[in-house]
Design a protein around this motif. Sequence first.
Motif, short mmCIF file in Angstrom:
data_model
loop_
_atom_site.label_atom_id
_atom_site.label_comp_id
_atom_site.label_asym_id
_atom_site.label_seq_id
_atom_site.Cartn_x
_atom_site.Cartn_y
_atom_site.Cartn_z
N ARG A 111 0.81 -1.22 0.00
CA ARG A 111 0.00 0.00 0.00
C ARG A 111 0.84 1.28 0.00
N ASN A 112 2.15 1.14 0.31
CA ASN A 112 3.06 2.29 0.27
C ASN A 112 3.85 2.36 -1.03
N GLY A 113 3.56 1.47 -1.97
CA GLY A 113 4.25 1.46 -3.25
C GLY A 113 5.59 0.76 -3.23
N LYS A 114 5.87 0.00 -2.18
CA LYS A 114 7.14 -0.73 -2.08
C LYS A 114 6.98 -2.12 -2.70
N ARG A 115 8.00 -2.53 -3.44
CA ARG A 115 8.00 -3.85 -4.10
C ARG A 115 8.23 -4.93 -3.05
N CYS A 116 7.28 -5.86 -2.94
CA CYS A 116 7.35 -6.98 -1.99
C CYS A 116 7.07 -8.28 -2.75
N THR A 117 7.10 -9.39 -2.02
CA THR A 117 6.88 -10.69 -2.66
C THR A 117 5.94 -11.53 -1.82
N LEU A 118 4.98 -12.13 -2.50
CA LEU A 118 4.12 -13.13 -1.89
C LEU A 118 4.78 -14.48 -2.12
N VAL A 119 5.06 -15.22 -1.05
CA VAL A 119 5.71 -16.53 -1.16
C VAL A 119 4.73 -17.60 -0.71
N ARG A 120 4.63 -18.65 -1.51
CA ARG A 120 3.80 -19.80 -1.15
C ARG A 120 4.72 -20.99 -0.97
N GLU A 121 4.73 -21.54 0.24
CA GLU A 121 5.46 -22.79 0.52
C GLU A 121 4.45 -23.91 0.66
N LEU A 122 4.92 -25.13 0.85
CA LEU A 122 4.04 -26.29 0.95
C LEU A 122 2.94 -26.10 1.99
N ASP A 123 3.28 -25.53 3.14
CA ASP A 123 2.31 -25.47 4.23
C ASP A 123 1.99 -24.06 4.73
N LYS A 124 2.49 -23.02 4.05
CA LYS A 124 2.18 -21.65 4.49
C LYS A 124 2.39 -20.64 3.37
N THR A 125 1.76 -19.49 3.57
CA THR A 125 1.89 -18.36 2.64
C THR A 125 2.26 -17.14 3.47
N PHE A 126 3.18 -16.32 2.95
CA PHE A 126 3.60 -15.13 3.68
C PHE A 126 4.14 -14.10 2.71
N THR A 127 4.40 -12.91 3.24
CA THR A 127 4.93 -11.80 2.45
C THR A 127 6.37 -11.54 2.88
N VAL A 128 7.20 -11.21 1.89
CA VAL A 128 8.59 -10.85 2.17
C VAL A 128 8.79 -9.40 1.74
N ASP A 129 9.47 -8.65 2.56
CA ASP A 129 9.68 -7.22 2.33
C ASP A 129 10.84 -6.98 1.36
N ARG A 130 10.92 -7.78 0.32
CA ARG A 130 11.94 -7.65 -0.73
C ARG A 130 11.30 -8.07 -2.05
N SER A 131 11.87 -7.59 -3.15
CA SER A 131 11.35 -7.95 -4.47
C SER A 131 11.75 -9.39 -4.82
N PRO A 132 11.05 -10.02 -5.76
CA PRO A 132 11.43 -11.38 -6.18
C PRO A 132 12.87 -11.46 -6.67
N LEU A 133 13.33 -10.45 -7.42
CA LEU A 133 14.71 -10.50 -7.92
C LEU A 133 15.72 -10.39 -6.79
#
Length: 174
Positions: free
Chosen positions: A22-44
Amino acid sequence: MLLLECYIINQKTLYMQGFYDRNGKRCTLVRELDKTFTVDRSPLHILEDSIKCIGYDLKGAMASAKWILGEIHMPPVMINPIQSICVFSDKSAKNEDTIWFNPVHIVRTISYKKKTYIEFSNGITLILHCSVSSFNTKLQNAMQLRNLTTEMGKNPISMILDPSKRKPTRKNKK
């Protein structure tokens, strides 16, 4: 949703996708086998961090993939050859909504109404707006890179690639 400051791609990773918070910062949604979370870094950045853990960089990993597979468009990336972790993208890494997949968790792909349904090893399904043939080619390239890299690391016989044929040929070490 859980927010992590950093993340290293591992054997449980199914896929990851970039987005803007919501602040315009590039983040990443990560899906693992048993959980989903957000990382405060871009995919690259996550790709770069994950590859640096074993002493390499993203540019070198992409160059290696092209050397092994030939000059293909959007090569997969070997993240960790020791653990046989490889990822591939559904579109150019420059696109904001690019998704990076771990091919070992893809069980099946199905075409339906010009979309690709992807079924993962944990039963989750993801729908992409691309043809199944295009997606399957990228999946096949990633599995081929993973298998060839793993073979080169385990087999005492060196594999030398013939660039004119883009096929591995075995040559005994002397």
